[in-house]
Write a protein that holds these residues in place. Structure first.
Motif, PDB file in Angstrom:
ATOM      1  N   CYS A 175       0.836  -1.213   0.000  1.00 45.84           N
ATOM      2  CA  CYS A 175       0.000   0.000   0.000  1.00 45.84           C
ATOM      3  C   CYS A 175       0.864   1.253   0.000  1.00 45.84           C
ATOM      4  N   LEU A 176       1.925   1.241   0.800  1.00 44.62           N
ATOM      5  CA  LEU A 176       2.807   2.408   0.882  1.00 44.62           C
ATOM      6  C   LEU A 176       3.609   2.594  -0.403  1.00 44.62           C
ATOM      7  N   LEU A 177       3.992   1.495  -1.042  1.00 42.38           N
ATOM      8  CA  LEU A 177       4.722   1.598  -2.310  1.00 42.38           C
ATOM      9  C   LEU A 177       3.843   2.229  -3.394  1.00 42.38           C
ATOM     10  N   PHE A 178       2.577   1.824  -3.441  1.00 42.67           N
ATOM     11  CA  PHE A 178       1.653   2.442  -4.394  1.00 42.67           C
ATOM     12  C   PHE A 178       1.493   3.933  -4.087  1.00 42.67           C
ATOM     13  N   THR A 179       1.396   4.251  -2.777  1.00 43.39           N
ATOM     14  CA  THR A 179       1.268   5.653  -2.386  1.00 43.39           C
ATOM     15  C   THR A 179       2.501   6.450  -2.810  1.00 43.39           C
ATOM     16  N   LEU A 180       3.683   5.841  -2.656  1.00 43.71           N
ATOM     17  CA  LEU A 180       4.919   6.487  -3.105  1.00 43.71           C
ATOM     18  C   LEU A 180       4.902   6.715  -4.616  1.00 43.71           C
ATOM     19  N   TRP A 181       4.383   5.755  -5.354  1.00 41.96           N
ATOM     20  CA  TRP A 181       4.328   5.871  -6.811  1.00 41.96           C
ATOM     21  C   TRP A 181       3.494   7.078  -7.236  1.00 41.96           C
ATOM     22  N   TRP A 182       2.382   7.285  -6.503  1.00 42.53           N
ATOM     23  CA  TRP A 182       1.478   8.384  -6.851  1.00 42.53           C
ATOM     24  C   TRP A 182       1.822   9.693  -6.137  1.00 42.53           C
ATOM     25  N   ALA A 183       2.790   9.651  -5.204  1.00 46.35           N
ATOM     26  CA  ALA A 183       3.107  10.838  -4.394  1.00 46.35           C
ATOM     27  C   ALA A 183       3.658  11.961  -5.264  1.00 46.35           C
ATOM     28  N   ARG A 184       3.256  13.192  -4.928  1.00 41.24           N
ATOM     29  CA  ARG A 184       3.741  14.355  -5.669  1.00 41.24           C
ATOM     30  C   ARG A 184       4.310  15.433  -4.749  1.00 41.24           C
ATOM     31  N   ASN A 185       4.498  15.120  -3.475  1.00 41.06           N
ATOM     32  CA  ASN A 185       5.196  16.066  -2.593  1.00 41.06           C
ATOM     33  C   ASN A 185       6.104  15.283  -1.650  1.00 41.06           C
ATOM     34  N   TRP A 186       7.074  15.990  -1.047  1.00 41.28           N
ATOM     35  CA  TRP A 186       8.108  15.315  -0.279  1.00 41.28           C
ATOM     36  C   TRP A 186       7.595  14.761   1.042  1.00 41.28           C
ATOM     37  N   LEU A 187       6.574  15.365   1.628  1.00 46.54           N
ATOM     38  CA  LEU A 187       6.043  14.833   2.879  1.00 46.54           C
ATOM     39  C   LEU A 187       5.439  13.447   2.654  1.00 46.54           C
ATOM     40  N   THR A 188       4.673  13.305   1.588  1.00 48.01           N
ATOM     41  CA  THR A 188       4.079  12.006   1.274  1.00 48.01           C
ATOM     42  C   THR A 188       5.160  10.963   1.021  1.00 48.01           C
ATOM     43  N   ARG A 189       6.180  11.346   0.259  1.00 47.13           N
ATOM     44  CA  ARG A 189       7.295  10.425   0.004  1.00 47.13           C
ATOM     45  C   ARG A 189       8.023  10.074   1.306  1.00 47.13           C
ATOM     46  N   GLY A 190       8.234  11.090   2.146  1.00 44.22           N
ATOM     47  CA  GLY A 190       8.952  10.860   3.399  1.00 44.22           C
ATOM     48  C   GLY A 190       8.222   9.894   4.319  1.00 44.22           C
ATOM     49  N   ILE A 191       6.901  10.061   4.437  1.00 44.93           N
ATOM     50  CA  ILE A 191       6.102   9.163   5.286  1.00 44.93           C
ATOM     51  C   ILE A 191       6.171   7.737   4.743  1.00 44.93           C
ATOM     52  N   GLY A 192       6.071   7.594   3.430  1.00 51.49           N
ATOM     53  CA  GLY A 192       6.143   6.269   2.831  1.00 51.49           C
ATOM     54  C   GLY A 192       7.472   5.589   3.102  1.00 51.49           C
ATOM     55  N   VAL A 193       8.581   6.308   2.865  1.00 56.09           N
ATOM     56  CA  VAL A 193       9.916   5.746   3.070  1.00 56.09           C
ATOM     57  C   VAL A 193      10.148   5.432   4.546  1.00 56.09           C
ATOM     58  N   LEU A 194       9.714   6.325   5.439  1.00 55.71           N
ATOM     59  CA  LEU A 194       9.897   6.129   6.883  1.00 55.71           C
ATOM     60  C   LEU A 194       9.259   4.828   7.353  1.00 55.71           C
ATOM     61  N   PHE A 195       8.017   4.600   6.975  1.00 55.53           N
ATOM     62  CA  PHE A 195       7.313   3.431   7.501  1.00 55.53           C
ATOM     63  C   PHE A 195       7.691   2.148   6.770  1.00 55.53           C
ATOM     64  N   ILE A 196       8.058   2.227   5.512  1.00 61.69           N
ATOM     65  CA  ILE A 196       8.592   1.040   4.845  1.00 61.69           C
ATOM     66  C   ILE A 196       9.899   0.625   5.512  1.00 61.69           C
ATOM     67  N   GLY A 197      10.744   1.600   5.821  1.00 60.77           N
ATOM     68  CA  GLY A 197      11.991   1.304   6.525  1.00 60.77           C
ATOM     69  C   GLY A 197      11.745   0.710   7.900  1.00 60.77           C
ATOM     70  N   LEU A 198      10.747   1.234   8.610  1.00 59.21           N
ATOM     71  CA  LEU A 198      10.425   0.723   9.944  1.00 59.21           C
ATOM     72  C   LEU A 198       9.917  -0.712   9.866  1.00 59.21           C
ATOM     73  N   ILE A 199       9.110  -1.013   8.858  1.00 59.09           N
ATOM     74  CA  ILE A 199       8.608  -2.378   8.667  1.00 59.09           C
ATOM     75  C   ILE A 199       9.768  -3.342   8.447  1.00 59.09           C
TER      76      ILE A 199
END
Length: 272
Positions: free
Chosen positions: A146-170
Motif C-alpha cells: 500500500c505504501l509503495l503504491f502511495t509512493l508511486w502516486w506521491a507528488r510532494n516530499w512529505l508524502t514520500r517521506g512518510i512512505g519511506v519512513l514506515f517502509i523502513g520501519l517495517i
C-alpha cells in the motif's frame, strides 16, 4: 412401507446440533491467555490514542502515525479509482494532517466513500492480523505494498517521506527479535487507522460538517436524498463494525500460543 419420522426425535437432534454450533462459536470467541494480552494491548492503544490526540506538545508523538493513516485514506481513494478506470494523477499529504487524491475519471459513487471505509477496512485487517506473529508478517507486506503504491502516486516530499519512513520501519521490525515487535506495530497501525477514521468522520462530517467533505460530495452524487451528516453517521457505524469484526475474527482465527506462533513465523523465514 415408508419409514415413520419421529418429529420429537428430529427436533431433539436439531437442538443438540444447534447447541453444539453455539458452544463451538463461544469456544472460538473465548480469548486464550495470549489473546487476553493482545486485547489488553488494543485497549491500551485506544486509551493512548484518545489521551494523546489533542494533548499539547505530547500529541506530536502521534503525528507520523496520523500522517500514515491519512496516506492510507488517500491510497483507498486511489485504488478504488483504479478499479473504476480512473487515472490517478497525484496523492499529497499536508502537514496539517489533511490530504488529497487527484484523479480523472472513475465512478464517484465508489471513490468518494472509499477513503474512510477503505482505510478503516485496512485498519480492521491489520487489527485482525495483530493477533498472530505470522499473520502480522503477511499484513506488514500488504501494508508495505500500500505504501509503495502511495509512493508511486506521491507528488510532494512529505508524502514520500512518510512512505519511506514506515517502509523502513517495517523492514527493521521484520529483522529484529524474531519479528515480535512487528506484531505490535501492525496492531498499533490498525488501531490507529480505525480510531482516526472514526474520529475524523465524527469531527469533519457529523459535528463540524466540513463544507467540501467526501460526504458532502457523495450526498450531491446521490441527489441530496440524505444530508452529508447522515452519510457520515452511516460511514461511522460501518467503520465501527469493521473494527469490531477485525477483533472478533482475530479471536476466532488465531488460537495458537506465543511459542507456536513464533515457530510458524520462524518457519516462514526458513523457507525464504
Amino acid at each position: 412401507m415408508a419409514p415413520v419420522i419421529d418429529d420429537q426425535t428430529s427436533y431433539t437432534h436439531y437442538l443438540v446440533a444447534r447447541q453444539a454450533v453455539q458452544d463451538e462459536a463461544m469456544n472460538r470467541l473465548t480469548p486464550t491467555e495470549d489473546q487476553r494480552i493482545t486485547l489488553i494491548v488494543i485497549g491500551a492503544y485506544v486509551a493512548a490514542v484518545l489521551i494523546l490526540w489533542n494533548m499539547p506538545v505530547i500529541k506530536i508523538v502521534l503525528a507520523p502515525f496520523k500522517l500514515l493513516t491519512v496516506g492510507l485514506h488517500e491510497f483507498s481513494h486511489a485504488i478504488v479509482g483504479c478499479m473504476t478506470c480512473a487515472k490517478i494523477e497525484a496523492i499529497e499529504i499536508d502537514p496539517d494532517e489533511g490530504g488529497v487524491t487527484r484523479m480523472r475519471g472513475g465512478i464517484p459513487m465508489c471513490t468518494l466513500p472509499a477513503g474512510y471505509l477503505g482505510s478503516s477496512l485496512i485498519g480492521a485487517i491489520l487489527v485482525m492480523c495483530g493477533f498472530d506473529i505470522l499473520a502480522s508478517k503477511v499484513a506488514s507486506i500488504f501494508l508495505g505494498v500500500c505504501l509503495l503504491f502511495t509512493l508511486w502516486w506521491a507528488r510532494n516530499w512529505l508524502t514520500r517521506g512518510i512512505g519511506v519512513l514506515f517502509i523502513g520501519l517495517i523492514v527493521l521490525l521484520w529483522l529484529v527479535a524474531g519479528s515480535v515487535g512487528l506484531k505490535y506495530f501492525v496492531l498499533f497501525v490498525g488501531v490507529m487507522s480505525c480510531m482516526y477514521c472514526l474520529w475524523d468522520i465524527l469531527d469533519d462530517l457529523v459535528f463540524r460538517k466540513a463544507y467540501e467533505s467526501d460526504a458532502s460530495k457523495f450526498a450531491k452524487q446521490c441527489g441530496g436524498c440524505m444530508s452529508s451528516r447522515v452519510w457520515g453517521v452511516i460511514w461511522f457505524f460501518i467503520s465501527l463494525i469493521f473494527f469490531i469484526a477485525g477483533i472478533l475474527i482475530g479471536l476466532a482465527a488465531f488460537k495458537d500460543d506465543k511459542e507456536t506462533q513464533q515457530q510458524r513465523a520462524d518457519s516462514l523465514g526458513t523457507l525464504q
